[in-house]
Design an enzyme around this catalytic site. Structure first.
Site, PDB file in Angstrom:
ATOM      1  N   ASP A 101      47.656  54.999 -23.148  1.00 41.90           N
ATOM      2  CA  ASP A 101      49.038  55.297 -22.780  1.00 41.90           C
ATOM      3  C   ASP A 101      49.535  54.279 -21.742  1.00 41.90           C
ATOM      4  OD1 ASP A 101      51.234  57.527 -23.015  1.00 41.90           O
ATOM      5  OD2 ASP A 101      50.932  57.327 -20.859  1.00 41.90           O
ATOM      6  N   TYR A 150      62.939  59.949 -24.158  1.00 40.88           N
ATOM      7  CA  TYR A 150      62.296  60.356 -22.909  1.00 40.88           C
ATOM      8  C   TYR A 150      62.298  59.262 -21.837  1.00 40.88           C
ATOM      9  CZ  TYR A 150      57.850  57.940 -23.962  1.00 40.88           C
ATOM     10  OH  TYR A 150      56.883  56.995 -24.215  1.00 40.88           O
ATOM     11  N   TYR A 231      57.963  54.125 -15.430  1.00 39.29           N
ATOM     12  CA  TYR A 231      59.023  54.016 -16.438  1.00 39.29           C
ATOM     13  C   TYR A 231      60.260  53.352 -15.851  1.00 39.29           C
ATOM     14  CZ  TYR A 231      56.219  57.343 -19.107  1.00 39.29           C
ATOM     15  OH  TYR A 231      55.199  57.955 -19.787  1.00 39.29           O
ATOM     16  N   HIS A 296      48.179  62.447 -29.456  1.00 43.34           N
ATOM     17  CA  HIS A 296      48.288  61.378 -28.460  1.00 43.34           C
ATOM     18  C   HIS A 296      47.081  61.295 -27.524  1.00 43.34           C
ATOM     19  CE1 HIS A 296      50.228  58.499 -25.831  1.00 43.34           C
ATOM     20  NE2 HIS A 296      50.093  59.316 -24.802  1.00 43.34           N
TER      21      HIS A 296
END
Length: 317
Positions: A101, A150, A231, A296
């Site tokens: 990830d 997201y 992010y 995931h």
């Protein structure tokens, strides 16, 4: 678990928590969002028993590692700086890298900037994403997937943190970890995580209430801002990596992903991974493994298989 050692290391101006076990060649494990060193608990036990020194930090902003406040403190340059300093602190020139990830994204940057420090890379879930000079990534994501995508929803400081606080860290973590919805994850404005108070969330068999409690306690203590700032630094990373446009990653790689993973099922990703472009960008990509019926959080859901995949690859180097 009690046999795993814990220590604090000063790296790149911050204090970093590291979990480790075993002796031998170093395997550096990098976790993603919203996780901790703890996501690698099965791999640490298994690989250390095979003669490796398993090392899993809490990345900056997570768990017991320091969490600077500025978004700019979470750029790829800063995070890779942490990792190079961590590798130096271990007294080795090179490590085997295993990452998932966001850890995988940072792992690709480590391989791009400092391939001399990585013997081989086992990458889970997120393939290399080459820099596209035409458009900043968040603008591009908004164009393709809409405002509710997201990553777009994570951009405004404090907003998604308030939504997490509304439902509680434990419920949000449970919802994220148990989700198996394919395709690009979207978060509606009225209920970002789709949590319904009258509908209980069932944890998957591979993630216990004890595991959830460990995660929730750490996030309740630390908060989510550090983790979300990764992010928020997407566009900053794009700016800082302009000199590496069109640069290939020259490290031996094995890529593993579940066929139900929300990353792999995002439009265009299967074509990139399987169609030759991934191999063009990472020419030392040696193997791509698509695991059937897996979501995931692949290293936890199929721990034994992932342990075998890691060992089968790194033992060749």
């Amino acid at each position: 678990m009690e046999r795993i050692r814990h220590k604090m290391v000063n790296v790149n101006g911050i204090s970093m928590h590291v979990a480790e076990k075993g002796e031998g060649p170093v395997i550096l494990f990098l976790h993603g969002f919203p996780e901790l060193w703890y996501t690698w608990r099965h791999q640490i036990i298994a690989l250390s028993s095979l003669g490796y020194h398993a090392v899993a930090p809490d990345l900056r902003g997570y768990g017991d590692t320091e969490a600077p406040t500025a978004i700019s403190s979470y750029s790829c340059m800063q995070i890779v700086g942490d990792l190079v300093a961590l590798i130096d602190s271990l007294g080795v020139e090179q490590v085997f890298l295993v990452a998932h990830d966001w850890g995988a994204i940072i792992g690709w940057y480590l391989c791009l900037f400092r391939p001399d420090r990585v013997k081989a890379f086992v990458c889970l879930s997120v393939p290399f994403m080459p820099r596209k000079p035409q458009m900043k990534p968040v603008e591009s994501m908004r164009l393709f997937f809409g405002d509710d995508y997201y990553i777009c929803r994570f951009q405004e400081p404090g907003k998604i943190e308030a939504e997490i606080a509304r439902y509680g860290a434990s419920n949000v973590l449970k919802k994220i970890i148990s989700s198996r919805k394919p395709g690009p994850p979207c978060m509606p404005k009225d209920n970002a995580f789709g949590i319904k108070p009258d509908t209980p969330i069932t944890l998957p068999s591979w993630f216990s209430e004890e595991d959830l409690s460990y995660y929730a306690n750490k996030f309740n203590k630390k908060g989510f801002t550090g983790a979300l700032n990764y992010y928020r630094a997407f566009d900053l990373n794009w700016e800082q990596t302009a000199p590496w446009t069109n640069t290939q990653v020259k490290v031996p790689v094995k890529f593993i992903v579940g066929d139900l993973d929300s990353v792999y099922t995002t439009p265009g990703m299967k074509e990139y991974v399987n169609g030759g472009d991934f191999k063009r960008d990472a020419p030392m990509l040696e193997e791509v493994v698509i695991m059937e019926g897996v979501g995931h959080f692949i290293n936890q859901e199929r721990a034994d298989e992932i342990n075998s995949h890691i060992h089968d690859f790194i033992k060749n180097f």
